[in-house]
Design a protein around this motif. Structure first.
Motif, short mmCIF file in Angstrom:
data_model
loop_
_atom_site.label_atom_id
_atom_site.label_comp_id
_atom_site.label_asym_id
_atom_site.label_seq_id
_atom_site.Cartn_x
_atom_site.Cartn_y
_atom_site.Cartn_z
N ASP A 156 0.85 -1.20 0.00
CA ASP A 156 0.00 0.00 0.00
C ASP A 156 0.88 1.25 0.00
O ASP A 156 1.69 1.46 0.91
N ASN A 157 0.74 2.08 -1.01
CA ASN A 157 1.58 3.27 -1.13
C ASN A 157 1.38 4.24 0.04
O ASN A 157 2.34 4.74 0.62
N LYS A 158 0.14 4.49 0.39
CA LYS A 158 -0.16 5.50 1.42
C LYS A 158 0.30 5.04 2.79
O LYS A 158 0.86 5.83 3.56
N VAL A 159 0.09 3.79 3.11
CA VAL A 159 0.37 3.29 4.46
C VAL A 159 1.84 2.91 4.63
O VAL A 159 2.41 3.09 5.71
N THR A 160 2.46 2.39 3.58
CA THR A 160 3.83 1.86 3.71
C THR A 160 4.86 2.70 2.97
O THR A 160 5.86 3.13 3.54
N LEU A 161 4.64 2.91 1.68
CA LEU A 161 5.68 3.55 0.86
C LEU A 161 5.90 5.01 1.23
O LEU A 161 7.05 5.46 1.33
N HIS A 162 4.83 5.77 1.43
CA HIS A 162 4.98 7.20 1.71
C HIS A 162 5.75 7.47 3.00
O HIS A 162 6.66 8.33 3.00
N PRO A 163 5.46 6.78 4.12
CA PRO A 163 6.29 7.01 5.32
C PRO A 163 7.76 6.66 5.10
O PRO A 163 8.65 7.37 5.59
N LEU A 164 8.02 5.59 4.34
CA LEU A 164 9.41 5.22 4.08
C LEU A 164 10.11 6.29 3.24
O LEU A 164 11.29 6.61 3.48
N LEU A 165 9.41 6.86 2.28
CA LEU A 165 10.01 7.91 1.46
C LEU A 165 10.30 9.16 2.27
O LEU A 165 11.33 9.82 2.06
N ILE A 166 9.41 9.48 3.22
CA ILE A 166 9.64 10.65 4.07
C ILE A 166 10.91 10.45 4.90
O ILE A 166 11.75 11.35 5.00
N VAL A 167 11.06 9.27 5.48
CA VAL A 167 12.26 8.98 6.28
C VAL A 167 13.50 9.00 5.40
O VAL A 167 14.54 9.57 5.77
N LEU A 168 13.41 8.43 4.21
CA LEU A 168 14.55 8.38 3.30
C LEU A 168 14.97 9.77 2.86
O LEU A 168 16.17 10.09 2.81
N VAL A 169 14.00 10.62 2.53
CA VAL A 169 14.31 12.00 2.11
C VAL A 169 14.96 12.77 3.26
O VAL A 169 15.95 13.50 3.06
N ALA A 170 14.43 12.61 4.47
CA ALA A 170 15.00 13.31 5.63
C ALA A 170 16.45 12.88 5.86
O ALA A 170 17.33 13.72 6.10
N ILE A 171 16.71 11.58 5.77
CA ILE A 171 18.07 11.08 5.94
C ILE A 171 18.98 11.59 4.83
O ILE A 171 20.13 11.99 5.07
N GLY A 172 18.46 11.60 3.60
CA GLY A 172 19.26 12.09 2.49
C GLY A 172 19.64 13.55 2.65
O GLY A 172 20.79 13.94 2.38
N ILE A 173 18.70 14.37 3.12
CA ILE A 173 18.98 15.81 3.29
C ILE A 173 20.05 16.02 4.35
O ILE A 173 21.00 16.80 4.16
N VAL A 174 19.93 15.30 5.48
CA VAL A 174 20.85 15.52 6.60
C VAL A 174 22.19 14.83 6.35
O VAL A 174 23.25 15.46 6.42
N VAL A 175 22.16 13.52 6.06
CA VAL A 175 23.41 12.76 5.97
C VAL A 175 24.16 13.07 4.67
O VAL A 175 25.36 13.34 4.69
N ALA A 176 23.45 13.00 3.54
CA ALA A 176 24.12 13.24 2.26
C ALA A 176 24.32 14.73 2.01
O ALA A 176 25.37 15.14 1.48
N GLY A 177 23.31 15.54 2.37
CA GLY A 177 23.39 16.97 2.07
C GLY A 177 24.23 17.74 3.06
O GLY A 177 25.28 18.30 2.70
N VAL A 178 23.79 17.78 4.32
CA VAL A 178 24.46 18.61 5.32
C VAL A 178 25.78 17.99 5.77
O VAL A 178 26.81 18.68 5.86
N GLN A 179 25.77 16.69 6.05
CA GLN A 179 26.99 16.04 6.52
C GLN A 179 27.93 15.61 5.39
O GLN A 179 29.04 15.17 5.66
N SER A 180 27.49 15.71 4.17
CA SER A 180 28.30 15.36 2.99
C SER A 180 28.84 13.94 3.08
O SER A 180 30.01 13.68 2.79
N ASP A 181 27.99 13.03 3.50
CA ASP A 181 28.40 11.64 3.69
C ASP A 181 27.60 10.74 2.74
O ASP A 181 26.66 10.06 3.14
N LEU A 182 28.02 10.73 1.47
CA LEU A 182 27.32 9.91 0.48
C LEU A 182 27.53 8.42 0.73
O LEU A 182 26.65 7.61 0.43
#
Length: 413
Positions: A146-172
């Motif tokens: 289910d996209n709404k129940v499962t995929l969307h929360p995972l994408l939110i977490v993934l985007v947040a991690i990407g912004i902080v770890v990959a973006g701010v911390q520069s840790d690709l």
């Protein structure tokens, strides 16, 4: 998905091979750190036993973490999933506010006096527990696709991690490990492969854009593609790593041999320790090290197949993805197959935070190995193999048995 009625899910003898294999790996890492400690002290200052003593302290803390996590019931970890993730997120935010070390100009560490903690390692550990609980609940409810129940929360977490770890911390590099963890766990949970591939393609596109618009990342890519043309500049570490790895020959130069750790190879005790190991122990030593890693990963895979429930199975899946991805990235970078990403080699590299949380993660695996389940089908397959029955029948039986530990094919429709 619950175990079948024919399976016996009860506490039994754990997988002590995990401890044996990990002990060998840790001993190898400590031996290499001991061998290069004089060179590191001569280059960076400090006493000859500075690095060894700190590594011994880290190993001691890792053993303590292993004991603690192996004794706290899994249901307790499941209840703590959200507080653990919040605590890891707070630690990451605190790291962003910390002053940086001139030698490591990135907001990746929480520093209090002489104590330092790399926040992303805690994030990996907490993320695996939260994601295992989240996906197990969706599997039980039948909403894994289910996209709404499962995929969307995972994408939110993934985007947040990407912004902080990959973006701010520069840790690709760490971001890539986290993506591998989430992808492997989502796949085992039964998320449709098409969606996982679409998300992976989007991440790859964003990575290409991030590399192309960032000068130092672009320089690293060019150095990876043509290291011989950048050996005195951006490709210096890659060239020195290849030189150290190749100079080991068949049997290596011995613990006292090799000059790479005397300032020639950057981060000899951390990111580049595989090249140092290859220089000292040669091709045969590398073969032994790779065999130990492959044996460990095979034991983890076996525990995944026999895990008593979805939560346990997903935890071990995440830990296997974590350790194997880091090993692949680190070793691949040292032999020129992958770009340098600043990823430590599990159990081998010097560093307290990585050793600590890997020990904590393996404590969870060891606890799960207490409750692995064995069905009548397993005994039937083992009996057929011992009696040298038809190879086709044995293969079919093993395939049917293995499918019993994964979602039904219909869940990926």
């Amino acid at each position: 998905m619950r175990p079948e009625a024919s399976e016996q899910v009860r506490k039994h003898r754990p997988d002590y091979w995990l401890i044996v294999i990990v002990a060998f790996l840790i001993a190898i890492g400590l031996t290499v750190v001991y061998a290069i400690s004089p060179a590191l002290s001569a280059t960076h200052g400090g006493s000859g036993g500075h690095y060894v003593s700190r590594q011994l302290i880290a190993i001691g803390l890792s053993v303590a973490a292993f004991i603690v996590t192996s004794r706290i019931p899994l249901r307790t970890w499941q209840r703590w999933q959200v507080p653990l993730l919040i605590l890891a997120a707070v630690g990451t935010v605190v790291a962003l506010a910390m002053p940086v070390n001139p030698d490591y100009p990135a907001h990746r560490w929480v520093r209090i006096g002489s104590f330092s903690l790399q926040s992303v390692e805690a994030l990996k550990f907490a993320l695996i527990i939260w994601l295992a609980a989240f996906l197990a609940a969706r599997m039980k409810a039948g909403t894994i696709a289910d996209n709404k129940v499962t995929l969307h929360p995972l994408l939110i977490v993934l985007v947040a991690i990407g912004i902080v770890v990959a973006g701010v911390q520069s840790d690709l590099g760490s971001t890539g490990v986290i993506v591998a963890i989430m992808s492997a766990m989502a796949f085992v949970a039964g998320m449709p492969m098409k969606r996982i591939l679409l998300i992976g393609g989007a991440i790859l596109l964003l990575t290409v854009i991030a590399v192309s618009i960032t000068p130092y990342r672009r320089d690293r890519l060019f150095a990876f593609l043509h290291p011989e043309a950048h050996c005195l500049t951006t490709g210096y570490q890659a060239c020195q790593a290849l030189t150290a790895t190749g100079s080991g020959g068949l049997i290596g130069q011995g613990l006292g041999g090799g000059a790479s750790s005397y300032g020639y190879l950057p981060e000899a005790q951390n990111d580049s320790i595989f090249a140092i190991y290859a220089e000292k122990f040669g091709f045969l030593g590398v073969a032994v090290l790779l065999a130990l890693f492959m044996t460990l990963f095979a034991r983890l895979r076996l525990i995944i197949e026999r895990a008593p429930d979805d939560f346990s199975r997903l935890i071990v899946t995440g830990i296997l993805a974590w350790l194997s991805t880091q090993a692949i990235i680190n070793i691949g970078a040292m032999i020129g197959l992958l770009p340098l990403k600043g990823i430590t080699l599990p159990f081998i590299s010097y560093g307290g935070t990585s050793v600590l949380f890997v020990g904590a993660a393996l404590g969870l695996v060891f606890q799960i190995s207490h409750y692995t389940s064995f069905s009548a089908r397993t005994a039937h397959v083992a009996s057929q193999r011992s009696n040298r029955g038809s190879s086709r029948e044995n293969t079919d039986d093993r395939r049917r048995f293995r499918r019993a530990y994964h979602p039904t094919p219909g869940s990926r429709a």
